[in-house]
Design an enzyme around this catalytic site. Structure first.
Site, PDB file in Angstrom:
ATOM      1  N   ARG A 209     -12.007  14.867  14.353  1.00  0.00           N
ATOM      2  CA  ARG A 209     -13.163  13.991  14.127  1.00  0.00           C
ATOM      3  C   ARG A 209     -13.535  13.132  15.327  1.00  0.00           C
ATOM      4  NH1 ARG A 209     -10.521  10.350   9.337  1.00  0.00           N
ATOM      5  NH2 ARG A 209     -10.200  12.380   8.424  1.00  0.00           N
TER       6      ARG A 209
ATOM      7  N   GLY B   6       0.856  -1.188   0.000  1.00  0.00           N
ATOM      8  CA  GLY B   6       0.000   0.000   0.000  1.00  0.00           C
ATOM      9  C   GLY B   6       0.891   1.236   0.000  1.00  0.00           C
ATOM     10  N   LEU B   7       0.348   2.336   0.486  1.00  0.00           N
ATOM     11  CA  LEU B   7       1.170   3.556   0.474  1.00  0.00           C
ATOM     12  C   LEU B   7       2.433   3.380   1.309  1.00  0.00           C
ATOM     13  CD1 LEU B   7      -1.457   6.438   0.582  1.00  0.00           C
ATOM     14  CD2 LEU B   7       0.146   5.866  -1.249  1.00  0.00           C
ATOM     15  N   ALA B   8       2.332   2.667   2.437  1.00  0.00           N
ATOM     16  CA  ALA B   8       3.519   2.488   3.275  1.00  0.00           C
ATOM     17  C   ALA B   8       4.505   1.518   2.619  1.00  0.00           C
ATOM     18  CB  ALA B   8       3.110   1.985   4.658  1.00  0.00           C
ATOM     19  N   GLY B   9       4.052   0.281   2.362  1.00  0.00           N
ATOM     20  CA  GLY B   9       4.954  -0.741   1.829  1.00  0.00           C
ATOM     21  C   GLY B   9       5.399  -0.441   0.405  1.00  0.00           C
TER      22      GLY B   9
ATOM     23  N   SER C  32     -16.872  12.036   2.155  1.00  0.00           N
ATOM     24  CA  SER C  32     -15.624  12.757   2.395  1.00  0.00           C
ATOM     25  C   SER C  32     -15.779  13.712   3.573  1.00  0.00           C
ATOM     26  CB  SER C  32     -15.211  13.534   1.161  1.00  0.00           C
ATOM     27  OG  SER C  32     -14.070  14.283   1.483  1.00  0.00           O
TER      28      SER C  32
HETATM   29  C1  LIG Z   1     -12.126   5.316   3.717  1.00  0.00           C
HETATM   30  C2  LIG Z   1     -10.773   5.808   4.177  1.00  0.00           C
HETATM   31  C3  LIG Z   1     -10.431   7.150   4.019  1.00  0.00           C
HETATM   32  C4  LIG Z   1      -9.197   7.623   4.439  1.00  0.00           C
HETATM   33  N1  LIG Z   1      -8.879   8.939   4.227  1.00  0.00           N
HETATM   34  C5  LIG Z   1      -7.644   9.404   4.562  1.00  0.00           C
HETATM   35  C6  LIG Z   1      -7.271  10.749   4.280  1.00  0.00           C
HETATM   36  O1  LIG Z   1      -8.032  11.512   3.728  1.00  0.00           O
HETATM   37  N2  LIG Z   1      -6.016  11.155   4.605  1.00  0.00           N
HETATM   38  C7  LIG Z   1      -5.124  10.305   5.225  1.00  0.00           C
HETATM   39  O2  LIG Z   1      -3.994  10.733   5.508  1.00  0.00           O
HETATM   40  N3  LIG Z   1      -5.458   9.018   5.512  1.00  0.00           N
HETATM   41  C8  LIG Z   1      -6.686   8.553   5.191  1.00  0.00           C
HETATM   42  N4  LIG Z   1      -7.033   7.253   5.459  1.00  0.00           N
HETATM   43  C9  LIG Z   1      -6.042   6.403   6.117  1.00  0.00           C
HETATM   44  C10 LIG Z   1      -5.008   5.888   5.112  1.00  0.00           C
HETATM   45  O3  LIG Z   1      -5.646   5.581   3.896  1.00  0.00           O
HETATM   46  C11 LIG Z   1      -4.326   4.628   5.641  1.00  0.00           C
HETATM   47  O4  LIG Z   1      -3.818   4.858   6.936  1.00  0.00           O
HETATM   48  C12 LIG Z   1      -3.163   4.222   4.747  1.00  0.00           C
HETATM   49  O5  LIG Z   1      -3.524   4.257   3.387  1.00  0.00           O
HETATM   50  C13 LIG Z   1      -2.702   2.832   5.122  1.00  0.00           C
HETATM   51  O6  LIG Z   1      -1.669   2.451   4.229  1.00  0.00           O
HETATM   52  P1  LIG Z   1      -0.883   1.124   4.465  1.00  0.00           P
HETATM   53  O7  LIG Z   1       0.117   0.997   3.355  1.00  0.00           O
HETATM   54  O8  LIG Z   1      -0.383   1.078   5.870  1.00  0.00           O
HETATM   55  O9  LIG Z   1      -1.998  -0.047   4.373  1.00  0.00           O
HETATM   56  P2  LIG Z   1      -2.865  -0.687   3.126  1.00  0.00           P
HETATM   57  O10 LIG Z   1      -3.042   0.280   2.004  1.00  0.00           O
HETATM   58  O11 LIG Z   1      -4.053  -1.300   3.761  1.00  0.00           O
HETATM   59  O12 LIG Z   1      -1.894  -1.809   2.606  1.00  0.00           O
HETATM   60  C14 LIG Z   1      -1.717  -3.033   3.283  1.00  0.00           C
HETATM   61  C15 LIG Z   1      -0.905  -3.924   2.394  1.00  0.00           C
HETATM   62  O13 LIG Z   1      -0.521  -5.062   3.144  1.00  0.00           O
HETATM   63  C16 LIG Z   1      -0.835  -6.240   2.395  1.00  0.00           C
HETATM   64  N5  LIG Z   1      -1.097  -7.309   3.370  1.00  0.00           N
HETATM   65  C17 LIG Z   1      -1.852  -7.268   4.505  1.00  0.00           C
HETATM   66  N6  LIG Z   1      -1.817  -8.468   5.144  1.00  0.00           N
HETATM   67  C18 LIG Z   1      -1.010  -9.258   4.398  1.00  0.00           C
HETATM   68  C19 LIG Z   1      -0.571 -10.606   4.517  1.00  0.00           C
HETATM   69  N7  LIG Z   1      -0.932 -11.395   5.552  1.00  0.00           N
HETATM   70  N8  LIG Z   1       0.238 -11.106   3.553  1.00  0.00           N
HETATM   71  C20 LIG Z   1       0.632 -10.342   2.492  1.00  0.00           C
HETATM   72  N9  LIG Z   1       0.258  -9.057   2.327  1.00  0.00           N
HETATM   73  C21 LIG Z   1      -0.549  -8.534   3.270  1.00  0.00           C
HETATM   74  C22 LIG Z   1      -2.026  -5.871   1.543  1.00  0.00           C
HETATM   75  O14 LIG Z   1      -2.104  -6.738   0.424  1.00  0.00           O
HETATM   76  C23 LIG Z   1      -1.650  -4.444   1.160  1.00  0.00           C
HETATM   77  O15 LIG Z   1      -0.764  -4.443   0.062  1.00  0.00           O
HETATM   78  C24 LIG Z   1      -8.272   6.741   5.048  1.00  0.00           C
HETATM   79  C25 LIG Z   1      -8.612   5.396   5.226  1.00  0.00           C
HETATM   80  C26 LIG Z   1      -9.845   4.926   4.786  1.00  0.00           C
HETATM   81  C27 LIG Z   1     -10.190   3.467   4.972  1.00  0.00           C
END
Ligand SMILES: Cc1cc2nc3c(=O)[nH]c(=O)nc-3n(C[C@H](O)[C@H](O)[C@H](O)COP(=O)(O)OP(=O)(O)OC[C@H]3O[C@@H](n4cnc5c(N)ncnc54)[C@H](O)[C@@H]3O)c2cc1C
Length: 336
Positions: A331, A42-45, A284
């Protein structure tokens, strides 16, 4: 139990700079000798794997979706904060830091929050360079919208699809490294367990979701960027797949798990509309921030249509209780 987040110490505004200046470096030819496993794209990984690949490390990246483009980061709508102070409304690195510490109920590590505020402006520039189509004003400059928890306008956004557009930007950086063979992408692959050698995470076991085969991968370090702790709630704005199983496996192997209170709350969702629903859809947050929230003052008005309730019988409770922030109150405070 010793809880040490290993955040750099010293004066908060200097702690990360000092840490970066003192940190041991790895020269380019040595970087090639190391392999890093990044679980999650995702955005982090995705951004992390692309950056490590660009630095010259060998990276294996895993996700369970068919493409990194489908990580749940795609759901983020509202925008991303940066202290660029484009509207000249008094913003600064310090104010972004202050609002973020306050918005996190004073539980965040302050040095890390300072770093976030410090690099926020560079993140916007990097995303623009990657082609993220942030909203622009009529003159072509990057636009800002107001968001909860801040009295300044500092949120950069791409309509209601900021996460999707950012994810496409991160994915293009990741794809470049995949092409350069610094990153090997394993999609449709689910991490099942963590392999720990002498107290250090050195590998993972995974299931290939297409063939069912179980494989193992080793590395010099394992990064779990597997997203939010969500399915503890029945319905949320995250997908059912956001099940935190990878983190749970690490916790079972001895990693500490902290701060589930950081689960983000979305007070403005489209109400539940059926039994077959697996998630909630966010309206939103900018609806709240650019509009006004009210509830009927009298209990007997609760069943009436909004247009039947006169202005005098409406309670703009956020403006009444938090006059300096009004509808821009954070919020979690607003929904409480
Ligand atoms: C509806 C919504 C609106 C939001 N709006 C905002 C906003 O306006 N501004 C803001 O800053 N933040 C917002 N957020 C928060 C933000 O989107 C998240 O905190 C952020 O995108 C998380 O990114 P991530 O890479 O940590 O996780 P994710 O994008 O969830 O990525 C997780 C990754 O891990 C992988 N994964 C998980 N488990 C496993 C496993 N067991 N084996 C292999 N792969 C695995 C998945 O396949 C995926 O690639 C919002 C969130 C939501 C749900």
């Amino acid at each position: 139990m010793i809880l040490d987040g290993k955040a750099p110490t010293g004066p908060v505004e200097k702690s990360w700079d000092n840490y970066r200046n003192d940190q041991k470096l790895v020269n380019p030819s040595n970087k090639r000798k190391y392999k890093i496993l990044v679980v999650g794209s995702g955005l982090a990984g995705g951004a992390g794997a692309a950056s490590l690949g660009e630095l010259g490390y060998n990276v294996d990246c895993f996700c369970y979706q068919d493409s990194p483009r489908r990580a749940h980061s795609i759901g983020a709508q509202g925008g991303i904060n940066a202290a660029k102070n484009y509207p000249s409304d008094g913003d600064s690195i310090y104010r972004l830091f202050y609002d973020t510490v306050k918005g996190g109920d004073f539980r965040s590590r302050e040095a890390d929050v300072w770093r976030l505020a410090q690099v926020s402006n560079n993140i916007i520039d990097q995303c623009v360079a990657q082609g993220v189509p942030f909203a622009r004003d009529y003159a072509g400059y990057l636009d800002n919208r107001s968001f909860g928890g801040a009295q300044v306008s500092r949120t950069f956004y791409a309509r209601g699809q900021t996460g999707q557009q950012l994810l496409l930007g991160a994915y293009s950086a990741l794809s470049r490294q995949i092409k350069n063979k610094t990153v090997t992408m394993h999609s449709r692959t689910e991490m099942l367990d963590l392999v720990v050698v002498d107290g250090v995470a050195k590998g993972i076991t995974v299931r290939n979701l297409m063939t069912g085969e179980i494989e193992s991968h080793w590395g010099d370090a394992v990064i779990l960027a597997t997203g939010g702790y969500v399915n503890v709630f029945y319905l949320s704005t995250n997908a059912m797949g956001s099940s935190v199983t990878a983190i749970w496996k690490a916790a079972k192997k001895g990693a500490y798990m902290a701060n589930p209170c950081y689960t983000q709350i979305h007070p403005t969702c489209i109400p539940v509309h059926g039994d077959a629903q697996s998630k909630l859809t966010l309206m939103s947050e900018s609806l709240r921030n650019d509009g006004r929230i009210w509830v009927p003052k009298k209990a007997e008005d609760c069943e009436k249509h909004a247009s039947e309730i006169p202005e005098a019988d409406r309670d703009y409770y956020l403006e009444r209780k938090y006059p300096s922030f009004g509808n821009l109150a954070p919020r979690d405070i607003s929904s409480r």
